[in-house]
Design an enzyme around this catalytic site. Structure first.
Site: not given
Ligand code: GDP
Ligand code: IMO
Ligand code: MG
Length: 432
Positions: A12, A37, A15, A142, A326, A128, A39-40, A219, A234, A299
């Site tokens: 998170d 799992n 990326k 396998r 951020k 997740t 969420g980008h 991840q 993961t 959260p």
């Molecule tokens: P990812 O899984 O690495 O792609 O990240 P996520 O999308 O799960 O979480 C990143 C969150 O931060 C998302 O809601 C983005 O829209 C937000 N975000 C990314 N870059 C910035 C930033 O520079 N500032 C703020 N305030 N939010 C950001």
């Molecule tokens: P992105 O790509 C943050 C965490 C889960 C849990 C552990 C194992 O959006 O950064 P899983 O379902 O993969 O077996 O869960 O990994 N987890 C993540 N945490 N960002 C993710 O993906 C995650 N994908 C899995 O919360 O702790």
């Molecule tokens: Mg994410």
């Protein structure tokens, strides 16, 4: 030049935003591990897109999006994502390619994931519940089923029958019939066929034709099955090696590694988090940063930037540059802490411990840095950043052992600083 973008923390890191903004400089964007799992999140002109399985380059017309053999694919999640994108005006069409060697998440993998968590009780991982772990277990055991196996053969029927009866032995009093599972899999196979192929070959041909590939991790380093905070990880290699094995490309095909790191730290799910903040500051970061899971809505736990962890991610991945995201979330905080080491008893530790879970009580060693009052939100120019923010970034570079080539100051594509003279500027000749 092919570049890997991967998480340098606990996932998170932002990326999705970074991959999206870099995509205009590439012909293909490829995911190499994980599944839905992930969420980008990408914001474009206030419109929100959350990508789970499909690479975050899909919003750019003409870009081919590739799902490698290292990804575990839930066909239902895939179809749902394609439909949701269509509703938002993005047609996947023939721009998607899924490796025929990718393993499938079967409907009962989700149940097994939930069951395994329930059995762990207090020791649960906090997954997740997408069936990721059980699907990778079958792969390594396998007995997995791959995309290319979805043809009506005795071999597939035998495999499904055996897998379903193994599942029935695990889940008490369960008598799932293998035949409907088999029929559903065949239907999935038919529906997926137009998108499947030999990813390693297609990527090789693209390289020969001089096309550039952007490789997207899911991840983050600290969630990696081998290098993360095991067992609170993961089930795949989110670190750099996963890019080669998960796409069928040689190491020499990778020319740069961009690690994505937040200017602070978050983690979702259970497991060690030395710099976690439980009180008011943790809540402030969560609310200002809108730190709620993009996949599950949970959260996120929040804390200070952990340079020990990022330094470790830099070493394991060979990160050339950091995309620091951020920064704006820290606007207005009086004093910002950076963790540069840990105390375990009277021992000082500056390398990320292998036994973080069992190392005992671990106290972060902090440096305090003055915050800034002028907002960085939306800044697009390094010179626009307040002196204290520039100093904070410089210190992060020193303690993390890596330059910061890109700074993100908001969730929109445009809220980005690409530092001139950095390798990132070299990787992105086209201004985005
Ligand atoms: P990812 O899984 O690495 O792609 O990240 P996520 O999308 O799960 O979480 C990143 C969150 O931060 C998302 O809601 C983005 O829209 C937000 N975000 C990314 N870059 C910035 C930033 O520079 N500032 C703020 N305030 N939010 C950001
Ligand atoms: P992105 O790509 C943050 C965490 C889960 C849990 C552990 C194992 O959006 O950064 P899983 O379902 O993969 O077996 O869960 O990994 N987890 C993540 N945490 N960002 C993710 O993906 C995650 N994908 C899995 O919360 O702790
Ligand atoms: Mg994410």
């Amino acid at each position: 030049m092919n570049i890997v973008v991967l998480g340098a923390q606990f996932g998170d890191e932002g990326k999705g935003k970074i991959v999206d903004l870099m995509t205009p400089n590439f012909s293909l964007v490829a995911r190499y591990q994980g599944g839905h799992n992930a969420g980008h999140t990408v914001y474009v002109n206030g419109k929100k897109f959350v990508l789970h399985l499909i690479p975050s380059g899909i919003l750019h017309e003409g870009v081919k999006c590739v799902i490698g053999n290292g990804v575990v694919v839930d066909p239902q999640a895939l179809f749902k994502e394609i439909e949701e994108l269509a509703q938002l005006g993005i047609e996947v069409g023939d721009r998607l390619l899924i490796s025929d060697k990718a393993h499938l998440i079967l409907p009962y993998h989700r149940e097994l994931d939930v069951l395994s968590e329930a059995r762990r009780g207090e020791r649960k991982i906090g997954t997740t519940s997408r069936g990721i772990g059980p699907a990778y277990e079958d792969k390594i055991g396998r007995r997995g089923i791959r995309v290319c196996d979805l043809v009506d053969t005795q071999a597939l029927a035998d495999e499904v029958r055996e897998n379903v009866s193994a599942r029935n032995r695990i889940i008490k009093d369960s008598t799932l019939d293998w035949q409907p599972v088999y029929d559903q899999l065949l239907a999935f196979g038919v529906r997926m066929r137009r998108w499947t192929g030999d990813v390693s070959l297609v990527l090789d041909q693209a390289r020969q034709a001089g096309q550039r590939i952007l490789i997207e991790g899911a991840q983050g380093a600290m969630l990696d099955i081998d290098h993360g905070t095991y067992p609170y990880v993961t089930s795949s290699n989110a670190t750099i090696g996963g890019a080669c094995t998960g796409l069928g490309i040689p190491p020499k095909a990778i020319h740069g590694v961009l690690g994505v790191a937040k200017a602070y730290l978050t983690r979702v799910g259970e497991g060690p988090f030395p710099t976690e903040l439980d009180g008011e500051m943790g809540n402030r970061l969560r609310e200002t940063g809108m730190e709620y899971g993009a996949s599950t809505g949970r959260p996120r736990r929040c804390g200070w930037y952990d340079a020990v962890a990022v330094r470790y991610a830099v070493r394991v991945n060979g990160i050339d540059s950091i995309a620091l995201t951020k920064l704006d979330v820290l606007d207005g905080i009086e004093t910002i802490e950076i963790c540069t080491g840990y105390k375990i008893g009277d021992r000082t530790v500056t390398e990320f411990p292998s036994d973080l879970n069992t190392a005992g009580t671990l106290t972060p060693i902090y440096e305090s840095w003055p915050g800034w009052t002028t907002p960085t939100k939306g800044a697009r120019d390094y010179a626009q950043l307040p002196a204290e923010a520039q100093r904070y970034i410089r210190r992060l570079e020193e303690v993390s052992g890596v330059p910061v080539g890109l700074i993100s100051t908001g969730s929109d594509r445009l809220e980005t600083i690409i530092r001139s003279g950095s390798v990132v500027a070299d990787w992105l000749p086209r201004k985005n």
